[in-house]
Design an enzyme around this catalytic site. Structure first.
Site, mmCIF file in Angstrom:
data_model
loop_
_atom_site.group_PDB
_atom_site.id
_atom_site.type_symbol
_atom_site.label_atom_id
_atom_site.label_comp_id
_atom_site.label_asym_id
_atom_site.label_seq_id
_atom_site.Cartn_x
_atom_site.Cartn_y
_atom_site.Cartn_z
ATOM 1 N N ASP A 62 9.288 -9.739 -13.004
ATOM 2 C CA ASP A 62 7.987 -10.297 -12.629
ATOM 3 C C ASP A 62 6.955 -10.149 -13.741
ATOM 4 O O ASP A 62 7.181 -9.451 -14.737
ATOM 5 C CB ASP A 62 7.476 -9.638 -11.333
ATOM 6 C CG ASP A 62 7.662 -8.121 -11.312
ATOM 7 O OD1 ASP A 62 7.845 -7.522 -12.395
ATOM 8 O OD2 ASP A 62 7.628 -7.535 -10.223
ATOM 9 N N ASN A 128 5.546 0.117 -0.096
ATOM 10 C CA ASN A 128 5.644 -0.750 1.085
ATOM 11 C C ASN A 128 7.013 -1.429 1.172
ATOM 12 O O ASN A 128 7.213 -2.337 1.968
ATOM 13 C CB ASN A 128 4.529 -1.802 1.075
ATOM 14 C CG ASN A 128 4.606 -2.739 -0.130
ATOM 15 O OD1 ASN A 128 5.535 -2.658 -0.938
ATOM 16 N ND2 ASN A 128 3.628 -3.632 -0.254
ATOM 17 N N HIS A 130 8.537 -3.139 -1.293
ATOM 18 C CA HIS A 130 8.764 -4.344 -2.091
ATOM 19 C C HIS A 130 9.814 -4.110 -3.179
ATOM 20 O O HIS A 130 9.999 -2.990 -3.652
ATOM 21 C CB HIS A 130 7.452 -4.912 -2.666
ATOM 22 C CG HIS A 130 6.830 -4.142 -3.783
ATOM 23 N ND1 HIS A 130 5.483 -4.180 -4.041
ATOM 24 C CD2 HIS A 130 7.344 -3.319 -4.729
ATOM 25 C CE1 HIS A 130 5.211 -3.422 -5.088
ATOM 26 N NE2 HIS A 130 6.319 -2.889 -5.528
ATOM 27 N N GLU A 135 6.494 -8.819 -1.514
ATOM 28 C CA GLU A 135 5.799 -7.979 -0.556
ATOM 29 C C GLU A 135 6.358 -8.208 0.855
ATOM 30 O O GLU A 135 7.044 -9.212 1.100
ATOM 31 C CB GLU A 135 4.298 -8.322 -0.586
ATOM 32 C CG GLU A 135 3.653 -8.202 -1.975
ATOM 33 C CD GLU A 135 3.404 -6.753 -2.420
ATOM 34 O OE1 GLU A 135 4.165 -5.848 -2.021
ATOM 35 O OE2 GLU A 135 2.441 -6.546 -3.184
HETATM 36 P P1 PGA Z 1 6.691 2.385 -9.759
HETATM 37 O O1 PGA Z 1 6.697 0.984 -9.070
HETATM 38 O O2 PGA Z 1 7.985 2.507 -10.481
HETATM 39 O O3 PGA Z 1 5.527 2.384 -10.706
HETATM 40 O O4 PGA Z 1 6.568 3.413 -8.675
HETATM 41 C C1 PGA Z 1 7.869 0.567 -8.450
HETATM 42 C C2 PGA Z 1 7.626 -0.755 -7.770
HETATM 43 O O5 PGA Z 1 6.488 -1.029 -7.367
HETATM 44 O O6 PGA Z 1 8.592 -1.513 -7.613
#
Ligand code: PGA
Length: 233
Positions: A62, A128, A130, A135
């Site tokens: 992304d 959450n 994702h 999301e």
């Molecule tokens: P993070 O994010 O590795 O910074 O915890 C993971 C994600 O949001 O997929």
């Protein structure tokens, strides 16, 4: 899903690196890569290794809409800094967050995914649930699309920006369906903040409310977690 418990992110990075090394020895040519703090220990292992990635292709999950490679908060910049500048790949793909026509960009990116099947997909997980920037509520068969980031994600990512208002509110992300096209998934999660999402992904029903639960529909998923992330299993 195969679950591997590790002591901490350093050990998790080493474990994921071993799996990538084995995969490349067995012929893997395309890595699906992720940003965020989770894969940093893996990228450190890759950078410090003597493995050669110059015949490898990478496809990132992304990118924020509106940010390009010269923006320090862009995921293109993150990947260049953490990995590609130190370990050159043959080709590295990240969605173009500055594309004028985002619909065309999403289509172009999905075509890239289809013409380079991902052998090993690296994933983190949001608090959450994702994966990528998919999301809760995202259809489980979604392809690359423009997403509106949730408040939870914006808050989790504001640490990379000067102020919360600077965090982009939209992104281009591979869809859940795009991710599941990969042959092997390696998802890493560390820390208590991920415990609920890990529980939902592993034990919960497959539901759009918990995007990572879609991984239950894939037949080759390895989950690397520390004790805090595993604490609700
Ligand atoms: P993070 O994010 O590795 O910074 O915890 C993971 C994600 O949001 O997929």
């Amino acid at each position: 899903m195969k679950i591997i418990r590790v002591a901490n992110a350093e050990e998790g990075g080493k474990k994921a690196f071993e799996l990538i090394k084995e995969g490349m020895a067995a012929g893997a040519k395309v890595l699906g890569l992720a940003t965020g703090s989770t894969p940093e220990t893996l990228y450190k292992e890759m950078v410090e290794s003597d493995l050669d990635f110059s015949n490898m292709v990478s496809i990132n999950l992304d990118e924020y809409v509106g940010l390009g490679g010269n923006d320090e908060q862009s995921y293109r910049h993150f990947m260049n800094e953490k990995l590609f500048n130190k370990k050159p790949f043959k080709d590295t793909y990240v969605p173009n967050g500055k594309a004028e026509d985002l619909t065309a960009e999403c289509k172009r990116y999905e075509e890239i995914i289809d013409s380079h099947t991902v052998d090993i997909q690296i994933l983190g997980i949001g608090q959450n649930g994702h994966i990528g920037f998919n999301e809760p509520g995202t259809p489980l068969d979604s392809l690359t699309h423009v997403v509106e980031l949730t408040e939870s994600t914006i808050n989790a990512n504001k640490r990379y920006f000067e102020k919360v208002e600077d965090v982009p509110t939209t992104a281009v992300s591979m869809g859940i369906g795009s991710i599941l096209k990969g042959k092997k998934m390696i998802l890493m999660a560390y820390g208590e903040a991920k415990a609920d999402a890990v529980k939902g992904m592993v034990d919960g029903p497959v539901t759009i409310d918990m995007p990572a639960s879609a991984l239950q529909n894939h037949d080759d998923v390895i989950v690397i977690i520390d004790e805090a992330a595993a604490s609700k299993l």
